[in-house]
Enzyme design. Structure first.
Site, PDB file in Angstrom:
ATOM      1  N   ASN A  52      52.514  26.678  21.240  1.00 48.50           N
ATOM      2  CA  ASN A  52      53.433  27.297  22.654  1.00 48.50           C
ATOM      3  C   ASN A  52      52.143  27.893  22.758  1.00 48.50           C
ATOM      4  O   ASN A  52      52.846  29.019  24.092  1.00 48.50           O
ATOM      5  CB  ASN A  52      54.726  27.809  22.352  1.00 48.50           C
ATOM      6  CG  ASN A  52      55.633  26.852  21.701  1.00 48.50           C
ATOM      7  OD1 ASN A  52      55.803  25.587  22.109  1.00 48.50           O
ATOM      8  ND2 ASN A  52      56.638  27.563  20.674  1.00 48.50           N
ATOM      9  N   HIS A 138      68.971  26.210  22.727  1.00 45.54           N
ATOM     10  CA  HIS A 138      67.483  26.490  21.278  1.00 45.54           C
ATOM     11  C   HIS A 138      68.848  27.684  20.161  1.00 45.54           C
ATOM     12  O   HIS A 138      70.133  27.619  20.157  1.00 45.54           O
ATOM     13  CB  HIS A 138      67.115  28.240  21.870  1.00 45.54           C
ATOM     14  CG  HIS A 138      66.304  28.308  20.823  1.00 45.54           C
ATOM     15  ND1 HIS A 138      65.816  29.170  19.049  1.00 45.54           N
ATOM     16  CD2 HIS A 138      64.942  27.774  20.825  1.00 45.54           C
ATOM     17  CE1 HIS A 138      65.190  29.221  19.080  1.00 45.54           C
ATOM     18  NE2 HIS A 138      63.880  28.210  19.857  1.00 45.54           N
ATOM     19  N   GLU A 182      69.551  28.387  28.624  1.00 46.65           N
ATOM     20  CA  GLU A 182      68.753  29.065  29.303  1.00 46.65           C
ATOM     21  C   GLU A 182      67.148  28.550  30.650  1.00 46.65           C
ATOM     22  O   GLU A 182      68.436  27.511  31.280  1.00 46.65           O
ATOM     23  CB  GLU A 182      67.302  28.062  28.090  1.00 46.65           C
ATOM     24  CG  GLU A 182      67.680  27.921  26.908  1.00 46.65           C
ATOM     25  CD  GLU A 182      66.995  27.578  25.602  1.00 46.65           C
ATOM     26  OE1 GLU A 182      66.082  26.902  25.582  1.00 46.65           O
ATOM     27  OE2 GLU A 182      67.472  26.883  24.642  1.00 46.65           O
ATOM     28  N   SER A 186      63.952  24.205  25.873  1.00 49.43           N
ATOM     29  CA  SER A 186      62.609  23.568  24.836  1.00 49.43           C
ATOM     30  C   SER A 186      62.368  22.752  24.458  1.00 49.43           C
ATOM     31  O   SER A 186      61.271  22.513  24.618  1.00 49.43           O
ATOM     32  CB  SER A 186      63.133  24.810  23.595  1.00 49.43           C
ATOM     33  OG  SER A 186      64.101  24.804  22.846  1.00 49.43           O
ATOM     34  N   ASP A 211      67.991  32.667  28.897  1.00 48.06           N
ATOM     35  CA  ASP A 211      66.981  32.995  27.970  1.00 48.06           C
ATOM     36  C   ASP A 211      65.428  32.242  28.915  1.00 48.06           C
ATOM     37  O   ASP A 211      65.608  30.837  28.704  1.00 48.06           O
ATOM     38  CB  ASP A 211      67.090  31.870  26.952  1.00 48.06           C
ATOM     39  CG  ASP A 211      66.344  32.005  25.550  1.00 48.06           C
ATOM     40  OD1 ASP A 211      65.117  32.428  26.372  1.00 48.06           O
ATOM     41  OD2 ASP A 211      66.344  32.289  24.869  1.00 48.06           O
ATOM     42  N   HIS A 214      60.476  30.162  27.830  1.00 44.79           N
ATOM     43  CA  HIS A 214      59.014  29.302  28.140  1.00 44.79           C
ATOM     44  C   HIS A 214      58.700  29.187  29.395  1.00 44.79           C
ATOM     45  O   HIS A 214      57.639  28.347  29.548  1.00 44.79           O
ATOM     46  CB  HIS A 214      59.896  27.370  27.045  1.00 44.79           C
ATOM     47  CG  HIS A 214      60.228  27.646  26.500  1.00 44.79           C
ATOM     48  ND1 HIS A 214      58.625  27.105  25.652  1.00 44.79           N
ATOM     49  CD2 HIS A 214      61.126  27.023  25.070  1.00 44.79           C
ATOM     50  CE1 HIS A 214      59.187  26.764  23.998  1.00 44.79           C
ATOM     51  NE2 HIS A 214      60.717  26.517  24.258  1.00 44.79           N
ATOM     52  N   LYS A 242      54.728  33.062  22.170  1.00 42.03           N
ATOM     53  CA  LYS A 242      54.728  31.819  23.357  1.00 42.03           C
ATOM     54  C   LYS A 242      52.940  32.474  24.253  1.00 42.03           C
ATOM     55  O   LYS A 242      52.728  32.293  23.693  1.00 42.03           O
ATOM     56  CB  LYS A 242      55.999  31.191  24.235  1.00 42.03           C
ATOM     57  CG  LYS A 242      56.608  30.461  22.446  1.00 42.03           C
ATOM     58  CD  LYS A 242      58.094  30.161  23.606  1.00 42.03           C
ATOM     59  CE  LYS A 242      58.647  29.544  22.130  1.00 42.03           C
ATOM     60  NZ  LYS A 242      60.436  29.894  21.660  1.00 42.03           N
TER      61      LYS A 242
END
Ligand SMILES: *Cc1c(COP(=O)(O)O)cnc(C)c1O
Length: 390
Positions: A52, A138, A182, A186, A211, A214, A242
């Site tokens: 990541n 997640h 998110e 992910s 969230d 990423h 990440k």
């Protein structure tokens, strides 16, 4: 059987079940080499397509230097939790800098994304609340929702009609409603529709928790993520483990919300403040992320190229719109076999299997970083296409 053996029987039972389902997980010792695009595992070198560290910052000299500098000046530990004597001026300084850069009223540091998600949701929701979360969020958000003891319902992945129907049903029945999603999912690498989520949260008077783990560093204006620049997100979560190449997490929120979290979020209150070295590396990463547009553009070109070629070979990549690219296999043993084959050819690509994803949705999960070169991607594609033709 002795007492201890009997008491520990559940451990063997559970592990044996994992073995029989080919789902046993184990650790590998990884030696990073060359800005993390290469790793050495048990003496063998692999190109790493499972990191990541999207911008390669975890080994960047500027991060290491500021990390060293902060450790020299302030020590290796921060000495206490934030509310006791652990708030050094570097903690508040970083929070101010984050708030400025992200254009948020305030920012608040957390010790990890996992800790933030599992301790913010229990602070902002209770038994009288409702949490409506995307099916694919997640694990940390799921844990947080369960800990909150709120009524917890999942809407089908990115299905906003479903979400709206749940919002309608909920009207008047709860003290508050949180929508949890998110920005980049992910495991699938696809995106939520933030405008839609903001619209629905306004329409139904719900709060929005988004969230951005990423997307940060990689997507959005100046790499500041997909939450950046949007009004109407009550909790915007980012992580430093990440693309930031470091460790820790933060939320952007209103100053009232920040004050509330400082008073009610257990994970914030009862945990030692992030160590100075980590604050140093995050501080340096933030400076770099803002000026890495060229690298980001190149990364996204490589992502599009890889996706296009995977499709030509005949692999599904779901709706990936990011540097996370699932190579769909289905059967988990087959996913493992392909992962092993790639290892034989010097590529490290982790197979993702149940229970992380649904049964029959096993996949290889490729993540690209700015340091992957086109010829490495082509060589990976070569092995994948050979496998497909077998
Ligand atoms: C990685 C991740 C987290 C956890 O963050 P850590 O800082 O690694 O604990 C939380 N949410 C999402 C969506 C993630 O991908």
């Amino acid at each position: 059987m002795g007492d201890k053996e009997r008491k520990h029987q559940f451990i063997s039972d559970a592990l044996n079940e994992r073995v029989s389902k080919h789902q046993l997980r184990s650790l590998h010792n990884i030696k990073p080499a060359q800005n993390r695009t290469s790793i050495i595992v048990e003496g063998k070198r692999y190109i790493n397509f499972s990191s990541n560290d999207y911008l390669g910052l975890s080994t960047h000299p500027a991060l290491i230097e500021r990390s060293n500098e902060f450790a020299q000046k302030y020590g290796t530990g921060s000495g206490a939790s934030r509310l006791v004597t652990g708030t050094l001026h570097i903690h508040s300084g970083l929070e101010q800098k984050l708030a400025e850069v992200f254009g948020s009223e305030t920012a608040l540091l957390f010790n990890s994304g996992f800790q933030a998600n599992t301790s913010i949701l229990p602070a902002v929701a209770n038994r009288h609340s409702l949490i409506l979360a995307d099916k694919k969020i997640h694990n940390s958000l799921i844990q947080g929702a369960l800990l909150s003891r709120a009524v917890f319902q999942r809407y089908e992945h990115n299905d906003y009609e479903h979400l709206e129907s749940l919002l309608k049903e909920a009207a008047g029945r709860y003290n508050r409603i949180w929508i949890v999603s998110e920005t980049i999912f992910s495991m699938d690498g696809d995106r939520s529709d933030l405008d839609k989520l903001i619209f629905l949260s306004k329409k139904y008077d719900a709060l929005l928790y988004s969230d951005d783990a990423h997307a940060l560093g990689v997507l959005g204006d100046k790499g500041l993520g997909l939450n950046y620049g949007r009004q109407g997100i009550d909790i915007s979560l980012g992580t430093f483990g990440k693309a930031f190449g470091a460790f820790g997490a933060f939320v952007c929120c209103s100053s009232k919300m920040r004050e509330y979290l400082i008073n009610f979020s257990g994970g914030f209150i009862y945990s030692t403040a992030l160590p100075p070295a980590v604050i140093g590396s995050v501080d340096a990463a933030l400076d770099l992320i803002l000026v890495m547009n060229t690298e980001r553009e190149e990364l996204l070109l490589n992502c599009n190229y890889l996706k296009k070629e995977l499709k030509l070979i005949g692999f599904g990549t779901l709706n990936s719109e990011s540097q996370i690219i699932p190579v769909m296999i289905g059967n988990e043993e087959e996913a493992l076999r392909l992962s092993d084959k790639l290892k034989q050819h010097g590529f490290w690509v982790t197979a993702i299997r149940p229970p992380t994803v649904q049964s029959n949705a096993s996949r290889l999960r490729i993540t690209l970083s700015v340091h992957h070169e086109r010829n490495q991607i082509d060589n990976l594609l070569g092995v994948l296409s050979e496998w497909k033709r077998m």
